[in-house]
Design a protein around this motif. Structure first.
Motif, PDB file in Angstrom:
ATOM      1  N   LYS A   1     -25.154  17.357   0.389  1.00  0.00           N
ATOM      2  CA  LYS A   1     -26.047  17.093   1.511  1.00  0.00           C
ATOM      3  C   LYS A   1     -27.361  17.833   1.325  1.00  0.00           C
ATOM      4  N   GLY A   2     -28.454  17.096   1.398  1.00  0.00           N
ATOM      5  CA  GLY A   2     -29.756  17.711   1.214  1.00  0.00           C
ATOM      6  C   GLY A   2     -30.727  17.468   2.347  1.00  0.00           C
ATOM      7  N   LYS A   3     -30.292  16.755   3.393  1.00  0.00           N
ATOM      8  CA  LYS A   3     -31.149  16.438   4.529  1.00  0.00           C
ATOM      9  C   LYS A   3     -32.454  15.795   4.068  1.00  0.00           C
ATOM     10  N   LEU A   4     -32.330  14.794   3.225  1.00  0.00           N
ATOM     11  CA  LEU A   4     -33.505  14.116   2.698  1.00  0.00           C
ATOM     12  C   LEU A   4     -34.172  13.273   3.778  1.00  0.00           C
ATOM     13  N   ASP A   5     -35.492  13.263   3.764  1.00  0.00           N
ATOM     14  CA  ASP A   5     -36.237  12.400   4.678  1.00  0.00           C
ATOM     15  C   ASP A   5     -36.138  10.955   4.211  1.00  0.00           C
ATOM     16  N   ASN A   6     -36.267  10.024   5.155  1.00  0.00           N
ATOM     17  CA  ASN A   6     -36.353   8.623   4.772  1.00  0.00           C
ATOM     18  C   ASN A   6     -37.548   8.403   3.856  1.00  0.00           C
TER      19      ASN A   6
ATOM     20  N   HIS B   1     -32.388   5.498   4.103  1.00  0.00           N
ATOM     21  CA  HIS B   1     -31.680   6.636   3.524  1.00  0.00           C
ATOM     22  C   HIS B   1     -31.252   6.301   2.098  1.00  0.00           C
TER      23      HIS B   1
ATOM     24  N   TYR C   1     -29.761   8.015  -2.045  1.00  0.00           N
ATOM     25  CA  TYR C   1     -29.259   9.055  -2.943  1.00  0.00           C
ATOM     26  C   TYR C   1     -30.354   9.362  -3.958  1.00  0.00           C
TER      27      TYR C   1
ATOM     28  N   GLU D   1     -27.990  13.616  -1.139  1.00  0.00           N
ATOM     29  CA  GLU D   1     -28.185  12.590  -0.101  1.00  0.00           C
ATOM     30  C   GLU D   1     -28.671  13.239   1.187  1.00  0.00           C
TER      31      GLU D   1
END
Length: 245
Positions: free
Chosen positions: A63-68, A187, A189, A245
Motif C-alpha cells: 500500500k502506497g496511498k497513490l494519487d489517482n 487507481h 498499480y 498500489e
C-alpha cells in the motif's frame, strides 16, 4: 527516485512502438521469438540479462496511498499503422499525464492480445499501452486492460481505420475522445520495468490501471484478426521489485 535516459524522445518512442526492425528481424514465434531476442543483436542483450523486465504478474502489492493519475485529455488528429507487431496510433499533440508533479506527453499507444501484464494471475484478452515521455526523456507507460463487455465507440473508430497493408501509415481523419479508452476509476498499480519489445530497455515506469475498460467480443476478435498472431511477451521474473498500489 529519478531515472534519466540520455537518448532522444524520438528514439524512445521508436523503441517502445514495436516498429518493425529490418535487421535483425524479431517476432513472437519460432527462432526469433522472445526467448531468442537477446541473441539476435548485441544491443538487445538486456532482453536476457535485465533484472527489471516487463511484463509481470501483479501480485503481493504494498500500500502506497497513490494519487489517482491526473490525465488531461486533448482532441487531436492521429495516424495509425499495422507494423506487423502491433496496431499503433501515433499522436501529434498527445494527451498529458502528471506523474510525481511532472508532465508526461502521450507519444503513441498500441495494442497487445492477449494482455502482457497479468493481475493476480489473470490475463485479459487485450491490453492497451499508452507510451508517454517527459522533457527529460523519461518514459512512462500507462497500461489499460480490456475485458469482454459492451462495444467501445472509440475502438470502432480505430478498427475501421486500420490499414490493410502492413507498414502503411494512414491518417485518422476524425479525432476521437481518448477518455473512452480509460476507466472511470483512475487507481493503478505502479512498478519499475522495461519496454516489452527489443531492446527491452529498463528504467520505464509502469502504471497498470486496476479497472479494465470494455470491448465487445466482436471488437476483440477484429483486433486479433488484424494482428494475425498473439503479440504478448511472456511474464518476466519480479526479482524483488516492489509493486505499489
Amino acid at each position: 527516485m529519478k531515472i534519466k535516459f540520455k537518448v532522444s524522445i524520438l528514439s524512445l518512442c521508436l523503441m517502445a512502438s514495436s516498429l518493425a526492425y529490418a535487421d535483425p528481424h524479431w517476432t513472437y514465434e519460432g527462432k526469433t521469438s522472445p526467448e531468442h531476442w537477446g541473441e539476435l543483436d548485441k544491443k538487445w542483450e538486456t532482453c536476457h540479462t535485465g533484472s527489471n523486465q516487463s511484463p509481470i504478474n501483479i501480485d503481493h502489492t504494498i500500500k502506497g496511498k497513490l494519487d489517482n493519475l491526473a490525465i488531461d485529455f486533448h482532441v487531436t488528429n492521429e495516424t495509425i499503422v499495422n507494423n506487423g507487431h502491433t496496431i499503433q496510433v501515433t499522436t501529434s499533440d498527445g494527451d498529458d499525464v502528471t506523474i510525481d508533479n511532472v508532465k508526461y506527453s502521450l507519444k503513441q499507444f498500441h495494442f497487445h492480445s492477449p494482455s502482457e501484464n497479468h493481475i493476480n494471475g489473470q490475463a485479459f484478452p487485450v491490453e492497451i499501452h499508452f507510451v508517454h515521455a517527459n522533457d527529460d526523456n523519461q518514459l512512462a507507460v500507462v497500461a489499460v486492460m480490456v475485458k469482454e463487455g459492451k462495444a467501445n465507440p472509440v475502438i470502432d473508430e480505430i478498427l475501421k481505420d486500420i490499414p490493410a497493408q502492413i507498414d502503411k501509415e494512414e491518417k485518422i481523419e476524425q479525432p476521437f475522445n481518448f477518455s473512452k479508452l480509460f476507466p472511470t476509476d483512475k487507481h493503478y498499480y505502479r512498478y519499475s520495468g522495461s519496454l516489452t519489445t527489443p531492446p527491452c530497455t529498463e528504467g520505464v515506469t509502469w502504471f497498470v490501471m486496476k479497472e479494465p475498460v470494455e470491448m465487445s467480443k466482436q471488437q476483440i476478435t477484429q483486433f486479433q484478426e488484424a494482428l494475425k498472431h498473439s503479440n504478448n511477451r511472456p511474464l518476466q521474473a519480479l526479482n524483488g521489485r516492489l509493486i505499489v498500489e
